[in-house]
Design a protein around this motif. Structure first.
Motif, PDB file in Angstrom:
ATOM      1  N   PRO A  40      -9.016 -14.715   4.040  1.00 30.79           N
ATOM      2  CA  PRO A  40     -10.188 -13.926   3.634  1.00 30.79           C
ATOM      3  C   PRO A  40      -9.899 -12.909   2.539  1.00 30.79           C
ATOM      4  CG  PRO A  40      -9.379 -13.216   5.780  1.00 30.79           C
ATOM      5  CD  PRO A  40      -8.616 -14.454   5.436  1.00 30.79           C
ATOM      6  N   VAL A  41      -8.644 -12.439   2.445  1.00 31.39           N
ATOM      7  CA  VAL A  41      -8.303 -11.444   1.413  1.00 31.39           C
ATOM      8  C   VAL A  41      -7.402 -12.120   0.381  1.00 31.39           C
ATOM      9  CG1 VAL A  41      -7.303  -9.201   0.917  1.00 31.39           C
ATOM     10  CG2 VAL A  41      -8.444  -9.602   3.116  1.00 31.39           C
ATOM     11  N   VAL A  42      -7.874 -12.188  -0.858  1.00 32.89           N
ATOM     12  CA  VAL A  42      -7.129 -12.851  -1.927  1.00 32.89           C
ATOM     13  C   VAL A  42      -6.992 -11.877  -3.099  1.00 32.89           C
ATOM     14  CG1 VAL A  42      -7.044 -14.792  -3.533  1.00 32.89           C
ATOM     15  CG2 VAL A  42      -8.018 -15.107  -1.237  1.00 32.89           C
ATOM     16  N   MET A  43      -5.783 -11.767  -3.618  1.00 36.08           N
ATOM     17  CA  MET A  43      -5.550 -10.960  -4.819  1.00 36.08           C
ATOM     18  C   MET A  43      -4.961 -11.854  -5.903  1.00 36.08           C
ATOM     19  SD  MET A  43      -3.438  -7.424  -5.525  1.00 36.08           S
ATOM     20  CE  MET A  43      -1.800  -8.009  -5.126  1.00 36.08           C
ATOM     21  N   PHE A  44      -5.608 -11.895  -7.045  1.00 39.66           N
ATOM     22  CA  PHE A  44      -5.068 -12.569  -8.211  1.00 39.66           C
ATOM     23  C   PHE A  44      -4.271 -11.524  -8.989  1.00 39.66           C
ATOM     24  CE2 PHE A  44      -8.678 -15.029  -6.880  1.00 39.66           C
ATOM     25  CZ  PHE A  44      -8.231 -16.338  -6.998  1.00 39.66           C
ATOM     26  N   ALA A  45      -2.986 -11.810  -9.201  1.00 41.77           N
ATOM     27  CA  ALA A  45      -2.079 -10.773  -9.677  1.00 41.77           C
ATOM     28  C   ALA A  45      -1.124 -11.331 -10.725  1.00 41.77           C
ATOM     29  CB  ALA A  45      -1.288 -10.208  -8.499  1.00 41.77           C
ATOM     30  N   LEU A  46      -0.317 -10.415 -11.277  1.00 39.43           N
ATOM     31  CA  LEU A  46       0.793 -10.749 -12.154  1.00 39.43           C
ATOM     32  C   LEU A  46       2.051 -10.144 -11.530  1.00 39.43           C
ATOM     33  CD1 LEU A  46      -0.866  -9.898 -15.599  1.00 39.43           C
ATOM     34  CD2 LEU A  46      -0.536 -12.179 -14.614  1.00 39.43           C
ATOM     35  N   GLU A  47       3.145 -10.873 -11.528  1.00 38.93           N
ATOM     36  CA  GLU A  47       4.346 -10.417 -10.847  1.00 38.93           C
ATOM     37  C   GLU A  47       4.858  -9.088 -11.391  1.00 38.93           C
ATOM     38  OE1 GLU A  47       7.182 -13.595 -11.131  1.00 38.93           O
ATOM     39  OE2 GLU A  47       6.470 -14.538  -9.269  1.00 38.93           O
ATOM     40  N   TRP A  48       4.738  -8.868 -12.682  1.00 39.43           N
ATOM     41  CA  TRP A  48       5.319  -7.674 -13.298  1.00 39.43           C
ATOM     42  C   TRP A  48       4.387  -6.469 -13.304  1.00 39.43           C
ATOM     43  CZ3 TRP A  48       2.392  -5.731 -17.174  1.00 39.43           C
ATOM     44  CH2 TRP A  48       1.463  -6.598 -17.767  1.00 39.43           C
ATOM     45  N   CYS A  49       3.130  -6.673 -12.968  1.00 37.78           N
ATOM     46  CA  CYS A  49       2.083  -5.665 -13.209  1.00 37.78           C
ATOM     47  C   CYS A  49       2.201  -4.463 -12.272  1.00 37.78           C
ATOM     48  CB  CYS A  49       0.716  -6.332 -13.057  1.00 37.78           C
ATOM     49  SG  CYS A  49      -0.672  -5.190 -13.121  1.00 37.78           S
ATOM     50  N   GLU A  50       2.266  -3.254 -12.846  1.00 37.82           N
ATOM     51  CA  GLU A  50       2.376  -2.029 -12.048  1.00 37.82           C
ATOM     52  C   GLU A  50       1.113  -1.784 -11.217  1.00 37.82           C
ATOM     53  OE1 GLU A  50       4.987  -0.220 -11.783  1.00 37.82           O
ATOM     54  OE2 GLU A  50       6.153  -0.187 -13.631  1.00 37.82           O
ATOM     55  N   PHE A  51      -0.056  -2.129 -11.762  1.00 37.29           N
ATOM     56  CA  PHE A  51      -1.292  -1.956 -10.988  1.00 37.29           C
ATOM     57  C   PHE A  51      -1.282  -2.883  -9.768  1.00 37.29           C
ATOM     58  CE2 PHE A  51      -2.759  -0.394 -15.158  1.00 37.29           C
ATOM     59  CZ  PHE A  51      -3.344   0.801 -14.775  1.00 37.29           C
ATOM     60  N   CYS A  52      -0.792  -4.098  -9.972  1.00 40.85           N
ATOM     61  CA  CYS A  52      -0.715  -5.027  -8.843  1.00 40.85           C
ATOM     62  C   CYS A  52       0.221  -4.503  -7.770  1.00 40.85           C
ATOM     63  CB  CYS A  52      -0.247  -6.403  -9.331  1.00 40.85           C
ATOM     64  SG  CYS A  52      -1.354  -7.193 -10.520  1.00 40.85           S
ATOM     65  N   TRP A  53       1.361  -3.964  -8.187  1.00 37.19           N
ATOM     66  CA  TRP A  53       2.305  -3.443  -7.198  1.00 37.19           C
ATOM     67  C   TRP A  53       1.760  -2.210  -6.499  1.00 37.19           C
ATOM     68  CZ3 TRP A  53       5.907  -5.734  -4.712  1.00 37.19           C
ATOM     69  CH2 TRP A  53       6.501  -6.873  -5.255  1.00 37.19           C
ATOM     70  N   SER A  54       0.943  -1.428  -7.166  1.00 37.48           N
ATOM     71  CA  SER A  54       0.316  -0.281  -6.503  1.00 37.48           C
ATOM     72  C   SER A  54      -0.653  -0.747  -5.423  1.00 37.48           C
ATOM     73  CB  SER A  54      -0.398   0.592  -7.537  1.00 37.48           C
ATOM     74  OG  SER A  54       0.522   1.085  -8.490  1.00 37.48           O
ATOM     75  N   LEU A  55      -1.405  -1.818  -5.723  1.00 37.40           N
ATOM     76  CA  LEU A  55      -2.274  -2.398  -4.698  1.00 37.40           C
ATOM     77  C   LEU A  55      -1.465  -2.969  -3.541  1.00 37.40           C
ATOM     78  CD1 LEU A  55      -5.287  -4.365  -6.261  1.00 37.40           C
ATOM     79  CD2 LEU A  55      -5.334  -2.458  -4.661  1.00 37.40           C
ATOM     80  N   ARG A  56      -0.345  -3.611  -3.847  1.00 37.19           N
ATOM     81  CA  ARG A  56       0.501  -4.150  -2.783  1.00 37.19           C
ATOM     82  C   ARG A  56       0.975  -3.027  -1.849  1.00 37.19           C
ATOM     83  NH1 ARG A  56       1.600  -9.457  -4.757  1.00 37.19           N
ATOM     84  NH2 ARG A  56       1.868  -9.514  -7.010  1.00 37.19           N
ATOM     85  N   LYS A  57       1.280  -1.873  -2.424  1.00 36.98           N
ATOM     86  CA  LYS A  57       1.698  -0.739  -1.596  1.00 36.98           C
ATOM     87  C   LYS A  57       0.582  -0.315  -0.638  1.00 36.98           C
ATOM     88  CE  LYS A  57       4.822   1.305  -5.035  1.00 36.98           C
ATOM     89  NZ  LYS A  57       5.037   2.486  -5.906  1.00 36.98           N
ATOM     90  N   LEU A  58      -0.656  -0.262  -1.151  1.00 43.31           N
ATOM     91  CA  LEU A  58      -1.777   0.109  -0.289  1.00 43.31           C
ATOM     92  C   LEU A  58      -1.957  -0.919   0.820  1.00 43.31           C
ATOM     93  CD1 LEU A  58      -4.224   1.861   0.428  1.00 43.31           C
ATOM     94  CD2 LEU A  58      -5.568   0.480  -1.183  1.00 43.31           C
ATOM     95  N   TYR A 106      -2.738 -10.584   3.305  1.00 43.70           N
ATOM     96  CA  TYR A 106      -3.516 -11.044   2.154  1.00 43.70           C
ATOM     97  C   TYR A 106      -2.763 -12.158   1.447  1.00 43.70           C
ATOM     98  CZ  TYR A 106      -0.293  -8.353  -0.790  1.00 43.70           C
ATOM     99  OH  TYR A 106       0.828  -7.879  -1.423  1.00 43.70           O
ATOM    100  N   HIS A 107      -3.473 -12.912   0.641  1.00 45.21           N
ATOM    101  CA  HIS A 107      -2.873 -14.002  -0.124  1.00 45.21           C
ATOM    102  C   HIS A 107      -2.838 -13.594  -1.585  1.00 45.21           C
ATOM    103  CE1 HIS A 107      -1.672 -17.986  -1.291  1.00 45.21           C
ATOM    104  NE2 HIS A 107      -2.720 -18.125  -2.092  1.00 45.21           N
ATOM    105  N   SER A 108      -1.632 -13.610  -2.164  1.00 43.26           N
ATOM    106  CA  SER A 108      -1.476 -13.219  -3.560  1.00 43.26           C
ATOM    107  C   SER A 108      -1.268 -14.456  -4.423  1.00 43.26           C
ATOM    108  CB  SER A 108      -0.286 -12.268  -3.708  1.00 43.26           C
ATOM    109  OG  SER A 108      -0.129 -11.864  -5.054  1.00 43.26           O
TER     110      SER A 108
END
Length: 496
Positions: free
Chosen positions: A382-400, A408-410
């Motif tokens: 139900p929770v999907v995140m489309f991300a980039l491995e290097w992206c700082e914004f993505c890693w900030s979301l991963r922390k949350l 969630y599924h990345s």
């Protein structure tokens, strides 16, 4: 150096002795032993290996049994390495006022860190370790009174020192004390094999436990019964807990100490920085403190005196302490002046870098559209995140999401899996067609588009994100309270 080892534990010890040149007084031969060359960066790697292997030989530590110890950090880091290699779970207790770098290193190595209140001092974290060991049947290392600690130093550290100075002799050996293992283990060998060597012990000048002459009160089992009356908080993490350890007391009683030298916290900080800037030696606060004691000794010694100081650890685990308080993260005035001395590549000018060649446009493909449709309608994800491995914004979301214990599924569009035939780029184009958003990350809950990083942060702050998760039947920790913007790296923080 240049040898092959069966595992990381074979690299413990054999640390180099290095001459101090620019900081040494004229006519004095001043050397330091760099314990930062141990695999986890401190002298306590020796202690950790010695105590665990001794417990194994004696049958006190069983396969798979949990190890526990109280530590200011370096012993815990060393134990985490040894336990990781040997397959033992590790729990450490540590007062909350020790540097956060140490906690994170131990947890990175697989240990669990139980913090104790700073007001309870070192004796509080020790008492907590004893309490937990008794309750759960865990193996307690007892580094402060365990003879295996001192014995390992007698077999390794002391032998290395004797061999390194066998041809010229050593007049003075300078060390701090914490557990007393280095002190007792090395000093007794020097007494026997190099009796002319004076043994000098340093301690904080505002917390003179040995210098006070007052005895440490002890319980029936030899553990400290209370804080030493002369203890005061000090800057030297790893030096002088709020009690005199059993091993240190034994060294005193056996007459292994020739002199006690008080050292100020300011001198410890200054000389740690001087070692870095003038000798190229990166070390911690206690190393600067030991060198400060060695320099006191050097200034009143005759020419030709040969002194060796123990430098216990590296400087990286002090980044959040006063040692780095004056070290800027942004450019200083001098650095800005250097930047402005040439016209290009400056923050106050338009970019002078040539534009990167535009990548060929990749349109959404039927395969990418089908992938999105199938994934976003999957009830098991139900929770999907489309991300980039290097992206700082993505890693900030991963922390949350980690704080929320959220499953969630990345979909990492730049990962190797999606690089074939520009598949990741096609999926990103399909995403943009669907959401009207060209940036990454993009988060969906129950098939509904929530937004990017800041939109998710704002929804968390308003409670809307939690409601979406509940409506979608997604389990998460609803008790979490955090400013999500604090999870961004400082250079991305929109509110700083």
């Amino acid at each position: 150096m240049g040898r092959r080892f069966d595992n990381i534990l074979g690299t413990v010890g054999h640390t180099p002795v290095v001459r101090i040149n620019r900081l040494a007084p004229p006519g004095i031969e001043l050397f330091v032993k760099l314990e930062s060359f141990n695999p986890m960066g401190s002298v306590k790697d020796r202690l950790a290996l010695g105590v665990i292997e001794d417990a194994e030989r004696r049958g006190q530590l069983k396969p798979g049994q949990t190890v526990i110890e109280a530590t200011s950090g370096n012993t815990g880091i060393g134990l985490a390495m040894v336990c990781a290699q040997k397959g033992y779970p590790l729990v450490v207790t540590m007062a909350e006022n020790f540097s956060v770098e140490r906690r994170r290193m131990m947890r990175f190595l697989g240990a669990r860190v139980v913090l104790t209140p700073a007001a309870e001092k070192g004796s509080g974290m020790l008492a907590k370790a004893v309490e937990l060991a008794a309750r759960h049947g865990w193996f307690l290392c007892r580094q402060f009174e365990n003879e295996a600690n001192a014995e390992f130093h007698s077999r390794t550290t002391a032998v290395e020192i004797v061999e390194d100075f066998a041809d010229v002799g050593l007049d003075c050996w300078v060390t701090g004390f914490g557990t007393g293992g280095t002190l007792k283990g090395v000093a007794r060998v020097l007494r026997e094999q190099s009796p002319a060597t004076r043994i000098v012990v340093c301690e904080p000048d505002n917390s003179p436990l040995l210098g006070s002459g007052l005895r440490q009160s002890r319980a029936a089992d030899g553990a400290p019964a209370a804080s030493h009356p002369s203890f005061r908080p000090h800057l030297m993490q790893g030096w002088t807990p709020d009690f005199i350890s059993g091993l240190t007391e034994e060294a005193v009683n056996e007459g292994l100490i020739d002199e006690v030298v008080p050292v100020s916290g300011d001198e410890a900080l200054r000389l740690s920085r001087e070692l870095a800037c003038r000798e190229g030696i990166f070390c911690g606060i206690t190393a600067g403190a030991t060198l400060a004691g060695g320099l006191q000794l050097a200034r009143r010694s005759p020419p030709g005196t040969r002194i060796l100081c123990m430098l216990p650890d590296t400087g990286e685990r002090y980044l959040s302490t006063p040692l780095f308080a004056d070290i800027e993260t942004e450019m200083t005035a001098q650095e800005l002046e250097i930047s402005r001395s040439t016209p290009g590549y400056r923050f106050d000018r338009p970019s002078s870098a040539p534009p990167a060649p535009a990548a060929p446009a990749v349109a959404a493909t039927p395969g990418a559209e089908a992938f999105l449709t199938e994934l976003l309608s999957d009830p098991d994800r139900p929770v999907v995140m489309f991300a980039l491995e290097w992206c700082e914004f993505c890693w900030s979301l991963r922390k949350l999401f980690a704080r929320l214990a959220l499953d969630y599924h990345s979909v990492d569009l730049d990962s190797a899996r999606f690089q074939r035939n520009s598949e990741g780029t096609a999926i990103r184009a399909a995403l943009s067609d669907r959401t009207g958003c060209v940036t990454i990350p993009q988060v969906f809950i129950g098939g509904d588009f929530v937004g990017g990083c800041t939109e998710v942060f704002d929804e968390f702050g308003s409670g809307r994100l939690q409601q979406r998760l509940q409506d979608a039947g997604v389990a998460f920790d609803s008790s979490v309270s955090v400013d999500p913007y604090s999870l961004l790296p400082a250079w991305l923080h929109p509110r700083s």
